[in-house]
Design a protein around this motif. Structure first.
Motif, PDB file in Angstrom:
ATOM      1  N   ILE A  60       1.085  -1.386   0.217  1.00  0.00           N
ATOM      2  CA  ILE A  60       0.196   0.194  -0.295  1.00  0.00           C
ATOM      3  C   ILE A  60       1.044   1.872   0.092  1.00  0.00           C
ATOM      4  CG2 ILE A  60      -1.478   1.237   1.923  1.00  0.00           C
ATOM      5  CD1 ILE A  60      -3.200  -0.833   0.319  1.00  0.00           C
ATOM      6  N   ILE A  61       1.751   1.126   0.502  1.00  0.00           N
ATOM      7  CA  ILE A  61       2.706   2.634   0.625  1.00  0.00           C
ATOM      8  C   ILE A  61       3.379   2.326  -0.757  1.00  0.00           C
ATOM      9  CG2 ILE A  61       4.981   3.367   1.860  1.00  0.00           C
ATOM     10  CD1 ILE A  61       4.326   1.729   4.412  1.00  0.00           C
ATOM     11  N   ARG A  62       3.808   1.826  -1.046  1.00  0.00           N
ATOM     12  CA  ARG A  62       4.600   2.041  -1.939  1.00  0.00           C
ATOM     13  C   ARG A  62       3.657   2.368  -3.173  1.00  0.00           C
ATOM     14  NH1 ARG A  62       6.608  -2.807  -2.685  1.00  0.00           N
ATOM     15  NH2 ARG A  62       5.491  -4.024  -4.427  1.00  0.00           N
ATOM     16  N   VAL A  63       2.313   1.295  -3.944  1.00  0.00           N
ATOM     17  CA  VAL A  63       1.520   1.916  -4.103  1.00  0.00           C
ATOM     18  C   VAL A  63       0.907   3.401  -3.760  1.00  0.00           C
ATOM     19  CG1 VAL A  63      -0.971   1.788  -5.040  1.00  0.00           C
ATOM     20  CG2 VAL A  63       1.002  -0.466  -4.955  1.00  0.00           C
ATOM     21  N   THR A  64       1.188   4.315  -2.598  1.00  0.00           N
ATOM     22  CA  THR A  64       0.970   5.425  -2.693  1.00  0.00           C
ATOM     23  C   THR A  64       1.766   6.599  -3.125  1.00  0.00           C
ATOM     24  OG1 THR A  64      -0.652   4.844   0.018  1.00  0.00           O
ATOM     25  CG2 THR A  64      -0.007   7.018  -0.917  1.00  0.00           C
ATOM     26  N   VAL A  65       3.029   6.135  -2.647  1.00  0.00           N
ATOM     27  CA  VAL A  65       3.872   6.357  -3.507  1.00  0.00           C
ATOM     28  C   VAL A  65       3.725   7.197  -4.508  1.00  0.00           C
ATOM     29  CG1 VAL A  65       6.657   6.936  -3.363  1.00  0.00           C
ATOM     30  CG2 VAL A  65       5.266   6.389  -0.648  1.00  0.00           C
ATOM     31  N   ASN A  66       4.706   6.077  -5.111  1.00  0.00           N
ATOM     32  CA  ASN A  66       3.859   6.030  -6.467  1.00  0.00           C
ATOM     33  C   ASN A  66       2.597   6.722  -7.611  1.00  0.00           C
ATOM     34  OD1 ASN A  66       6.510   3.907  -6.520  1.00  0.00           O
ATOM     35  ND2 ASN A  66       5.217   2.415  -6.976  1.00  0.00           N
ATOM     36  N   ALA A  67       1.463   6.727  -7.127  1.00  0.00           N
ATOM     37  CA  ALA A  67       0.977   7.517  -7.434  1.00  0.00           C
ATOM     38  C   ALA A  67       0.748   8.704  -6.918  1.00  0.00           C
ATOM     39  CB  ALA A  67      -0.544   7.409  -6.469  1.00  0.00           C
ATOM     40  N   CYS A  68       1.799   8.753  -5.909  1.00  0.00           N
ATOM     41  CA  CYS A  68       1.528  10.561  -5.982  1.00  0.00           C
ATOM     42  C   CYS A  68       2.321  11.123  -6.955  1.00  0.00           C
ATOM     43  CB  CYS A  68       2.167  10.828  -3.768  1.00  0.00           C
ATOM     44  SG  CYS A  68       0.726  10.464  -3.038  1.00  0.00           S
ATOM     45  N   LYS A  69       3.066  10.532  -6.922  1.00  0.00           N
ATOM     46  CA  LYS A  69       4.811  11.100  -7.821  1.00  0.00           C
ATOM     47  C   LYS A  69       4.509  10.836  -9.150  1.00  0.00           C
ATOM     48  CE  LYS A  69       9.086   8.830  -5.636  1.00  0.00           C
ATOM     49  NZ  LYS A  69       9.761   7.918  -5.801  1.00  0.00           N
ATOM     50  N   ASP A  70       3.037   9.796  -9.576  1.00  0.00           N
ATOM     51  CA  ASP A  70       2.743  10.297 -11.061  1.00  0.00           C
ATOM     52  C   ASP A  70       1.917  11.291 -11.038  1.00  0.00           C
ATOM     53  OD1 ASP A  70       3.474   7.920 -11.947  1.00  0.00           O
ATOM     54  OD2 ASP A  70       2.934   6.751 -11.414  1.00  0.00           O
ATOM     55  N   LEU A  71       1.269  11.985  -9.890  1.00  0.00           N
ATOM     56  CA  LEU A  71      -0.496  12.621  -9.826  1.00  0.00           C
ATOM     57  C   LEU A  71       0.707  14.112 -10.645  1.00  0.00           C
ATOM     58  CD1 LEU A  71      -2.936  13.741  -9.539  1.00  0.00           C
ATOM     59  CD2 LEU A  71      -2.280  14.317  -6.986  1.00  0.00           C
ATOM     60  N   LEU A  72       2.483  13.937  -9.298  1.00  0.00           N
ATOM     61  CA  LEU A  72       2.982  15.535  -9.153  1.00  0.00           C
ATOM     62  C   LEU A  72       4.299  15.374 -10.626  1.00  0.00           C
ATOM     63  CD1 LEU A  72       4.278  15.357  -5.875  1.00  0.00           C
ATOM     64  CD2 LEU A  72       2.471  16.786  -6.610  1.00  0.00           C
ATOM     65  N   LYS A  73       4.063  14.871 -11.507  1.00  0.00           N
ATOM     66  CA  LYS A  73       4.440  14.516 -12.486  1.00  0.00           C
ATOM     67  C   LYS A  73       3.541  15.186 -13.716  1.00  0.00           C
ATOM     68  CE  LYS A  73       6.395   9.866 -12.673  1.00  0.00           C
ATOM     69  NZ  LYS A  73       7.331   9.210 -13.038  1.00  0.00           N
ATOM     70  N   ASN A  74       2.306  14.900 -13.670  1.00  0.00           N
ATOM     71  CA  ASN A  74       0.874  14.778 -14.611  1.00  0.00           C
ATOM     72  C   ASN A  74       2.010  16.527 -14.354  1.00  0.00           C
ATOM     73  OD1 ASN A  74      -1.557  15.837 -15.668  1.00  0.00           O
ATOM     74  ND2 ASN A  74      -1.798  14.300 -15.390  1.00  0.00           N
ATOM     75  N   PHE A  75       1.819  17.101 -15.846  1.00  0.00           N
ATOM     76  CA  PHE A  75       1.450  18.407 -16.454  1.00  0.00           C
ATOM     77  C   PHE A  75       0.321  19.355 -16.651  1.00  0.00           C
ATOM     78  CE2 PHE A  75       1.835  21.808 -19.670  1.00  0.00           C
ATOM     79  CZ  PHE A  75       2.568  22.909 -19.508  1.00  0.00           C
ATOM     80  N   PHE A  76      -0.572  18.987 -16.682  1.00  0.00           N
ATOM     81  CA  PHE A  76      -1.825  19.650 -15.914  1.00  0.00           C
ATOM     82  C   PHE A  76      -1.650  20.416 -14.886  1.00  0.00           C
ATOM     83  CE2 PHE A  76      -6.148  20.042 -15.958  1.00  0.00           C
ATOM     84  CZ  PHE A  76      -6.822  20.875 -16.772  1.00  0.00           C
ATOM     85  N   HIS A  77      -1.700  18.757 -14.064  1.00  0.00           N
ATOM     86  CA  HIS A  77      -2.096  18.988 -12.642  1.00  0.00           C
ATOM     87  C   HIS A  77      -1.001  20.303 -12.138  1.00  0.00           C
ATOM     88  CE1 HIS A  77      -0.855  17.986  -8.542  1.00  0.00           C
ATOM     89  NE2 HIS A  77      -2.117  17.491  -8.642  1.00  0.00           N
ATOM     90  N   THR A  78       0.489  20.236 -12.619  1.00  0.00           N
ATOM     91  CA  THR A  78       1.372  21.008 -11.924  1.00  0.00           C
ATOM     92  C   THR A  78       0.571  22.829 -12.890  1.00  0.00           C
ATOM     93  OG1 THR A  78       2.854  20.802 -13.672  1.00  0.00           O
ATOM     94  CG2 THR A  78       3.108  19.750 -12.197  1.00  0.00           C
ATOM     95  N   LYS A  79       0.069  22.475 -13.616  1.00  0.00           N
ATOM     96  CA  LYS A  79      -0.206  24.005 -13.788  1.00  0.00           C
ATOM     97  C   LYS A  79      -1.099  24.608 -13.408  1.00  0.00           C
ATOM     98  CE  LYS A  79       3.160  24.148 -17.266  1.00  0.00           C
ATOM     99  NZ  LYS A  79       4.231  25.218 -16.024  1.00  0.00           N
ATOM    100  N   THR A  80      -2.394  23.460 -12.718  1.00  0.00           N
ATOM    101  CA  THR A  80      -3.107  23.651 -12.306  1.00  0.00           C
ATOM    102  C   THR A  80      -4.185  24.071 -10.416  1.00  0.00           C
ATOM    103  OG1 THR A  80      -4.287  21.494 -12.831  1.00  0.00           O
ATOM    104  CG2 THR A  80      -4.763  23.347 -14.319  1.00  0.00           C
ATOM    105  N   VAL A  81      -3.030  22.711  -9.925  1.00  0.00           N
ATOM    106  CA  VAL A  81      -3.568  22.746  -8.221  1.00  0.00           C
ATOM    107  C   VAL A  81      -3.335  23.780  -7.804  1.00  0.00           C
ATOM    108  CG1 VAL A  81      -2.421  21.355  -6.985  1.00  0.00           C
ATOM    109  CG2 VAL A  81      -3.495  20.460  -9.063  1.00  0.00           C
ATOM    110  N   PRO A  82      -4.226  24.063  -7.344  1.00  0.00           N
ATOM    111  CA  PRO A  82      -3.989  25.254  -5.945  1.00  0.00           C
ATOM    112  C   PRO A  82      -3.697  25.055  -5.022  1.00  0.00           C
ATOM    113  CG  PRO A  82      -5.924  24.637  -5.895  1.00  0.00           C
ATOM    114  CD  PRO A  82      -5.587  23.541  -6.826  1.00  0.00           C
ATOM    115  N   LEU A  83      -2.684  26.070  -3.795  1.00  0.00           N
ATOM    116  CA  LEU A  83      -2.197  25.791  -2.643  1.00  0.00           C
ATOM    117  C   LEU A  83      -2.854  26.036  -1.491  1.00  0.00           C
ATOM    118  CD1 LEU A  83       1.283  27.242  -3.670  1.00  0.00           C
ATOM    119  CD2 LEU A  83       0.601  24.994  -3.893  1.00  0.00           C
ATOM    120  N   GLU A  84      -2.822  24.612  -0.970  1.00  0.00           N
ATOM    121  CA  GLU A  84      -3.796  24.948   0.272  1.00  0.00           C
ATOM    122  C   GLU A  84      -2.916  25.152   1.131  1.00  0.00           C
ATOM    123  OE1 GLU A  84      -7.051  21.810   0.597  1.00  0.00           O
ATOM    124  OE2 GLU A  84      -7.755  22.915  -1.468  1.00  0.00           O
TER     125      GLU A  84
END
Lengths: 161, 256
Positions: A60-84
């Motif tokens: 579960i930990i490995r999948v979560t870490v990888n999922a987070c990395k994948d999300l952060l690598k997403n170009f669209f995501h890096t340009k649109t996600v607001p900071l909280e």
């Protein structure tokens, strides 16, 4: 495919761990929800049996870490996600604890998981290397550098060695 | 320091709403979807079974529904039931000799012309034909085009046999003929005879050979020989056909 009962059990058992890893990497609830869905969907679709609960948790930990990395690598995501800001539960912490949390969150991404797994989850460097699929020496190096950064940020950091 | 880390990260817990949303997501994405797919799969399977059933029922209907009949009457009276593909789907005998012949024939699923050839080659039929009996081949059916084609083909096929005569029958009279216990070919001859001599009944005629019926027609139609010939038109209505048959029987009589 795993049953709905198995999925619900895993959610109850591992969602706090997943939530903490999400906190290390993500800055809003929407992304956290996405990661939860991704991780537990993968869990449901993962048919290979786990040797024991520790093996399951490490997966579960490995999948979560990888999922987070994948999300952060997403170009669209890096340009649109607001900071909280920090979650409410972090704001209610004693100041010392909040300082530690903020110091960890301010670490470069590559150190966060190693520090969290080593200090909070209390995995050894060898176990972390297996979970993150990295060389043990790399883990030692990452831990050393993370300590150095935290040393600067926190006076108490010397105690962690 | 580990206590500090514990104190820091322990309060970080997954919100109950987060867990609830994740469970809902999985239920919708995986488990209910599976149920829906299961439902769709079963519906699809049911529809497929229905389609297969309709296909086979349709094929069965197309293949085994008779669209044309050939009544072969000499003394044995048999009827060949023919499907839209010109294949024999059944053979029915309408008198004792006819039933014996029908049982002996192996013409099912054969082209009607091959079947007719086999029937004409049958020893009992050969014996009748060589004994100067009269064979009547009557074609009828709902499919007029098919019946015309069959009639033309068999007329050509038996053109060398002087004692075999072809007629177009009336499909509407087939059921009446069967109800009276005779082939529709013999029934048509009976109608012609009855028109000439109304005292004749179906029971009297149904066991007569075609030669005997023709002899009666000849006997009672002497005053009716002036009717014009119409040997080529085989697709008209019942009354015209009856008139034509009457003439043909008269014509055949004069030929013989």
């Amino acid at each position: 495919m795993r049953s709905e009962e198995e999925a619900n059990r895993a959610i109850e058992l591992y969602s706090d761990t997943v939530r903490r890893i999400c906190l290390l990497h993500l800055k809003n609830d929407s992304d956290t929800e996405d990661i939860f869905q991704t991780v537990f969907l993968k869990y449901v679709l993962h048919t290979k049996a786990f040797e024991n609960e520790e093996h399951e948790k490490a997966w579960i930990i490995r999948v979560t870490v990888n999922a987070c990395k994948d999300l952060l690598k997403n170009f669209f995501h890096t340009k649109t996600v607001p900071l909280e800001s920090l979650p409410e539960m972090a704001l209610e912490m004693p100041e010392d604890n909040r300082d530690i949390l903020e110091a960890v969150l301010s670490l470069p991404s590559k150190y966060k998981d190693v520090v969290y797994l080593y200090y909070y989850e209390e995995y050894s460097a060898v176990e972390i290397s297996q979970i993150l699929k990295k060389n043990v020496n790399t883990i030692y190096t990452l831990l050393t550098r993370a300590r150095q950064i935290l040393k600067v940020k926190l006076k108490e950091v010397t105690d962690i060695e | 320091m580990n206590d500090k880390w514990k104190e820091t990260f322990d309060p970080i817990r997954a919100e109950s709403s987060l867990k609830h949303h994740t469970k809902e997501y999985l239920a919708k994405k995986v488990y209910r979807k599976k149920g829906f797919l299961f439902f769709v799969y079963h519906r699809f399977a049911f529809a497929a079974v229905c389609l297969v059933f309709v296909f086979f029922a349709g094929s069965y209907y197309l293949y085994f529904f008779p669209t044309a009949f050939i009544s072969i009457d000499i003394n044995p009276s048999v009827e060949l039931r023919i499907n839209r593909y010109n294949q024999i789907i059944s053979v029915e005998g309408y008198n004792d000799d006819g039933r014996l012949l029908a049982d002996a024939l192996e013409v099912k699923f054969m082209n009607y012309l091959d079947a007719l050839n086999q029937i004409l080659s049958d020893q009992s039929i050969q014996a009748y034909l060589s004994d100067d009996e009269q064979m009547s081949l009557t074609v009828a059916g709902k499919d007029q085009a098919q019946c015309s084609s069959i009639l033309q083909t068999i007329e050509s096929f038996v053109s060398n046999h002087k004692n075999i005569h072809c007629h177009a029958g009336n499909a509407d009279e087939i059921h009446t003929a069967h109800a009276l216990g005779m082939s529709f070919g013999k029934y048509q001859a009976f109608l012609v005879l009855q028109e000439l001599e109304p005292s004749f009944t179906a029971d009297e005629v149904k066991d007569l050979s075609m030669k005997e019926i023709k002899a009666f027609i000849e006997k009672y139609s002497k005053t009716d020989e002036s009717s014009p010939s119409d040997a080529t038109d085989t697709t008209e209505g019942s009354e015209n056909q009856r008139q034509r048959h009457r003439h043909r029987y008269g014509q055949n009589r004069s030929e013989n």
